[in-house]
Design a protein around this motif. Structure first.
Motif, PDB file in Angstrom:
ATOM      1  N   VAL A  76     -23.642  64.759 -44.810  1.00 41.59           N
ATOM      2  CA  VAL A  76     -22.258  64.282 -44.738  1.00 41.59           C
ATOM      3  C   VAL A  76     -21.406  64.974 -45.806  1.00 41.59           C
ATOM      4  CG1 VAL A  76     -20.766  62.247 -44.851  1.00 41.59           C
ATOM      5  CG2 VAL A  76     -23.080  62.055 -43.886  1.00 41.59           C
ATOM      6  N   ASN A  77     -20.254  65.507 -45.384  1.00 45.85           N
ATOM      7  CA  ASN A  77     -19.224  66.059 -46.272  1.00 45.85           C
ATOM      8  C   ASN A  77     -19.746  67.201 -47.138  1.00 45.85           C
ATOM      9  OD1 ASN A  77     -17.331  64.315 -45.157  1.00 45.85           O
ATOM     10  ND2 ASN A  77     -17.605  62.760 -46.727  1.00 45.85           N
ATOM     11  N   ASP A  95     -14.819  61.536 -42.394  1.00 47.25           N
ATOM     12  CA  ASP A  95     -16.059  62.227 -42.778  1.00 47.25           C
ATOM     13  C   ASP A  95     -16.396  63.327 -41.781  1.00 47.25           C
ATOM     14  OD1 ASP A  95     -16.561  60.681 -45.016  1.00 47.25           O
ATOM     15  OD2 ASP A  95     -18.034  59.369 -44.031  1.00 47.25           O
TER      16      ASP A  95
END
Length: 264
Positions: A76-77, A95
């Motif tokens: 994530v990210n 996100d």
């Protein structure tokens, strides 16, 4: 250390890889409706695990691979790759997430990943996801019998660097067949006409990871999760393919993709 293994796959092996690749891409398609605001990455892991084991009658390759504790990777990210799903990681509006799926069926592997933008993403989120996918396609477009590994990396650089993104150096694509990782290593940067020459029947992944800021990464204390050193965004897409006389055949293509630019 990558094991020595045959780089040219038999027709029977390729048939099994087609099946495994289709199953891996089917997992990503199945997950599509579940990737949304409020879901935990552990929930996505459990959904994927149950689908692979119970529906596909297959094996999630990451689970217990060198101690990896889950069945998929959720990055994530600013997580570049190998993110470990947890109950505490809840997806928020804006996100971006890469989900990496590898399935084993009848002893052969299919390995693929894609990006999602959760809810309403920023312009930068959209841009980095799009450029990462274009980079993958650029690398795939030069694959054919007689091409060189360096051609793949050079094609990816030509897409990424004019957009002022950087290419991760510490992780690369890899040969794959009845082993998860073997030669050749597929670097996502390089010089045309250099490196190993590709031959019909070679199977490998291309999986460029591109960063919003610097290319350097750092592995966290869990010894798996790799993050960007400056905590800026990272994006990645991945396919498994075989070299053909005139191009490549992609085993992990999804229905929404148009890969007609490839000569197989």
């Amino acid at each position: 250390m990558m094991k020595k293994t045959s780089l040219i796959q038999s027709p029977g092996a390729l048939d099994k890889m087609r099946v495994a690749g289709k199953l891996a891409s089917d997992v990503l398609v199945m997950l599509d409706e579940h990737v949304k605001v409020g879901v935990t990455t552990e929930t996505l892991n459990q959904i994927a695990h149950d689908y692979i084991v119970n529906v596909q009658q297959a094996i999630p390759a990451p689970l217990n691979y060198n101690g990896f504790p889950k069945s998929i990777c959720t990055s994530v990210n600013h997580v570049v790759c190998h993110g470990i799903p947890t109950d505490s990681k809840i997806l928020k509006d804006g996100d971006i997430i890469n989900i990496d799926v590898t399935v084993i069926k009848d002893g052969y592997y299919g390995d693929t990943s894609k990006m999602w933008i959760v809810g309403n993403g920023s312009i930068m989120a959209q841009r980095i996801c799009d450029v990462a996918q274009k980079a993958l396609y650029a690398g795939m477009s030069v694959v054919k019998d007689g091409a060189y590994l360096g051609d793949i990396g050079a094609a990816i650089q030509e897409v990424v660097e004019p957009e002022r993104f950087s290419i991760v150096r510490e992780f690369c694509g890899h040969g794959i067949s009845n082993e998860f990782h073997h030669e050749p290593q597929i670097l996502h940067y390089g010089k045309k006409g250099t490196g190993m020459q590709l031959k019909t029947g070679m199977t490998f992944t291309i999986e460029p990871m591109i960063n919003q800021g610097v290319w350097q990464t750092k592995v966290l204390a869990d010894e798996w999760t790799a993050v960007t050193k400056d905590r800026k965004l990272s994006a990645q897409w991945e396919h498994t393919m075989v070299v053909t006389d005139n191009g490549c055949e992609v085993f992990t293509t999804r229905p929404e993709e148009d890969l007609s630019f490839l000569n197989s």
